[in-house]
Design an enzyme around this catalytic site. Structure first.
Site, mmCIF file in Angstrom:
data_model
loop_
_atom_site.group_PDB
_atom_site.id
_atom_site.type_symbol
_atom_site.label_atom_id
_atom_site.label_comp_id
_atom_site.label_asym_id
_atom_site.label_seq_id
_atom_site.Cartn_x
_atom_site.Cartn_y
_atom_site.Cartn_z
ATOM 1 N N THR A 1 152.349 129.263 122.249
ATOM 2 C CA THR A 1 153.076 130.245 121.847
ATOM 3 C C THR A 1 152.795 131.730 122.790
ATOM 4 O O THR A 1 151.670 131.758 123.235
ATOM 5 C CB THR A 1 152.897 131.005 120.493
ATOM 6 O OG1 THR A 1 153.459 132.233 120.129
ATOM 7 C CG2 THR A 1 151.518 130.812 119.892
ATOM 8 N N GLY A 2 153.811 132.640 123.069
ATOM 9 C CA GLY A 2 153.318 133.512 123.830
ATOM 10 C C GLY A 2 154.449 133.977 124.767
ATOM 11 O O GLY A 2 155.724 133.470 124.697
ATOM 12 N N THR B 1 157.169 132.774 118.146
ATOM 13 C CA THR B 1 157.537 131.220 118.292
ATOM 14 C C THR B 1 156.503 130.338 117.343
ATOM 15 O O THR B 1 155.734 131.071 116.728
ATOM 16 C CB THR B 1 157.006 130.516 119.642
ATOM 17 O OG1 THR B 1 157.739 131.320 120.574
ATOM 18 C CG2 THR B 1 157.158 129.216 119.662
ATOM 19 N N GLY C 1 162.543 129.541 127.946
ATOM 20 C CA GLY C 1 161.306 129.852 128.356
ATOM 21 C C GLY C 1 160.466 128.529 128.269
ATOM 22 O O GLY C 1 160.808 127.416 128.482
ATOM 23 N N ASP C 2 158.932 128.746 127.650
ATOM 24 C CA ASP C 2 158.162 127.688 127.913
ATOM 25 C C ASP C 2 158.375 126.703 126.819
ATOM 26 O O ASP C 2 158.097 125.402 127.126
ATOM 27 C CB ASP C 2 156.614 128.183 127.832
ATOM 28 C CG ASP C 2 156.592 128.701 126.768
ATOM 29 O OD1 ASP C 2 156.993 129.632 126.052
ATOM 30 O OD2 ASP C 2 155.686 128.178 125.743
ATOM 31 N N ARG D 1 168.492 132.366 129.499
ATOM 32 C CA ARG D 1 167.186 132.160 129.690
ATOM 33 C C ARG D 1 166.471 131.190 128.878
ATOM 34 O O ARG D 1 166.534 131.094 127.564
ATOM 35 C CB ARG D 1 166.515 133.774 129.512
ATOM 36 C CG ARG D 1 164.816 133.535 129.777
ATOM 37 C CD ARG D 1 163.993 133.214 128.345
ATOM 38 N NE ARG D 1 162.735 133.785 128.515
ATOM 39 C CZ ARG D 1 161.794 133.444 127.576
ATOM 40 N NH1 ARG D 1 162.087 132.790 126.442
ATOM 41 N NH2 ARG D 1 160.347 133.414 127.980
HETATM 42 N N1 GLY Z 1 157.079 131.625 124.090
HETATM 43 C C1 GLY Z 1 158.326 131.581 123.668
HETATM 44 C C2 GLY Z 1 159.138 132.140 124.716
HETATM 45 O O1 GLY Z 1 158.802 132.702 125.767
HETATM 46 O O2 GLY Z 1 160.426 131.751 124.795
#
Ligand code: GLY
Length: 305
Positions: free
Chosen positions: A218-219, A167, A197-198, A195
């Protein structure tokens, strides 16, 4: 006010042979953003310019070169947030937008909502004058090969140039004191279609409040979401500085504390970059490496892993 800029290219197990490319990408992103900030430009323009460089660079998991989902398609997410107004623009599940950060910005500036996903987001893009690319244009040969190996059950960092987390993000403070943070991602490899994510979630992958600071994370998204990491980090910046530390110390301490929370409460991996509202940078990660870059007080660029 003195401008400030920090960027990242993802916290993950960056192999030695990708290290130079990741740092070079962060440097180019700093150059693009700083070219604006150093001439009195706006933090929003600087952050967008930096992220576009990172999205266009196939070494990172954002825009072109994003990881592929289980169906073998790119699905991108992005967000930008402005610290003064707390306005944000977030987009998710994009398959045909070359630079998702540009659409996130457009939504923040012109849209009636703060977040759009999938087909509706792409329709909004067209209505705003964006041209759609073919989905395959975002797919690189390296990611296609990695995806094939993953589908055969050989899911390993060695197959990827950003296996799980590449990311990208940027946080900028401009001469007028405007603070902006942004994050863009292709998400995780072989994720289920749909999906999210964060990264595009306000407070999770990104947050900015001019009263405290701006953050890009990021992660592993499913962990970061549990602790609302970006907002948590911004709130850690609100603590008064004590006698033994400087504001610059507090910026680094807040970053480290947010990552500690990620480990303790979510048993997860990741990292973040931040600027406090004075422009002091901080960064931390608990992965083997995180690509990052910062403009130092003398205007020179520093990158690291
Ligand atoms: N941090 C990026 C994701 O999990 O989509």
């Amino acid at each position: 006010m003195k401008p400030s800029l920090i960027v990242h290219g993802g916290a993950w197990d960056i192999p030695d042979e990708q290290a130079a490319a990741c740092q070079a990408g962060c440097r180019r992103a700093l150059e693009a953003g700083w070219a604006m900030l150093s001439r009195g430009g706006a933090a929003l323009d600087a952050v967008e310019a930096a992220i576009v460089v990172l999205e266009d660079d196939p070494v990172f998991d954002a825009g072109t070169g994003s990881h592929l989902n289980l169906d073998g398609q790119v699905e991108c997410d992005a967000i930008v947030m402005e610290g003064a107004s707390l306005r944000a623009g977030a987009v998710a599940g994009l398959k045909r937008i070359r630079n998702p950060i540009r659409l996130a910005r457009k939504l923040m500036e012109n849209g009636p909502h703060m977040m759009l996903a999938g087909e509706g987001a792409e329709r909004y893009a067209v209505a705003q004058g964006f041209s759609l690319c073919a989905p395959e244009e975002l797919v690189t040969a390296a990611e296609r090969a990695a995806w094939k190996l993953c589908r055969e059950g050989k899911h390993a960092a060695a197959h990827h140039r950003g296996h799980d987390q590449g990311t990208v993000g940027a946080v900028a403070l401009d001469g007028m004191g405007r603070l902006v943070a942004a994050t863009s991602t292709g998400g995780t490899c072989c994720k289920l279609p749909g999906r999210i994510g964060d990264s595009p979630l306000i407070g999770c992958g990104c947050y900015a409040d001019s009263g405290a600071g701006g953050v890009s994370c990021t992660g592993y998204g499913e962990g970061i979401m549990k602790i609302v990491m970006a907002k948590s980090a911004v709130d850690l910046l609100r603590r008064p500085v004590n006698a033994e530390e400087s504001p610059a110390d507090l910026a680094m301490l807040a970053a480290r504390e947010a990552v500690r929370l990620l480990v303790e409460r979510a048993e997860s991996t990741g990292g973040l970059i931040l600027l406090d509202c004075e422009g002091n940078p901080g960064y931390a990660f608990n992965t083997p490496r995180m690509a990052w870059g910062v403009v130092q007080p003398d205007g020179s660029f520093r990158t690291g892993l």
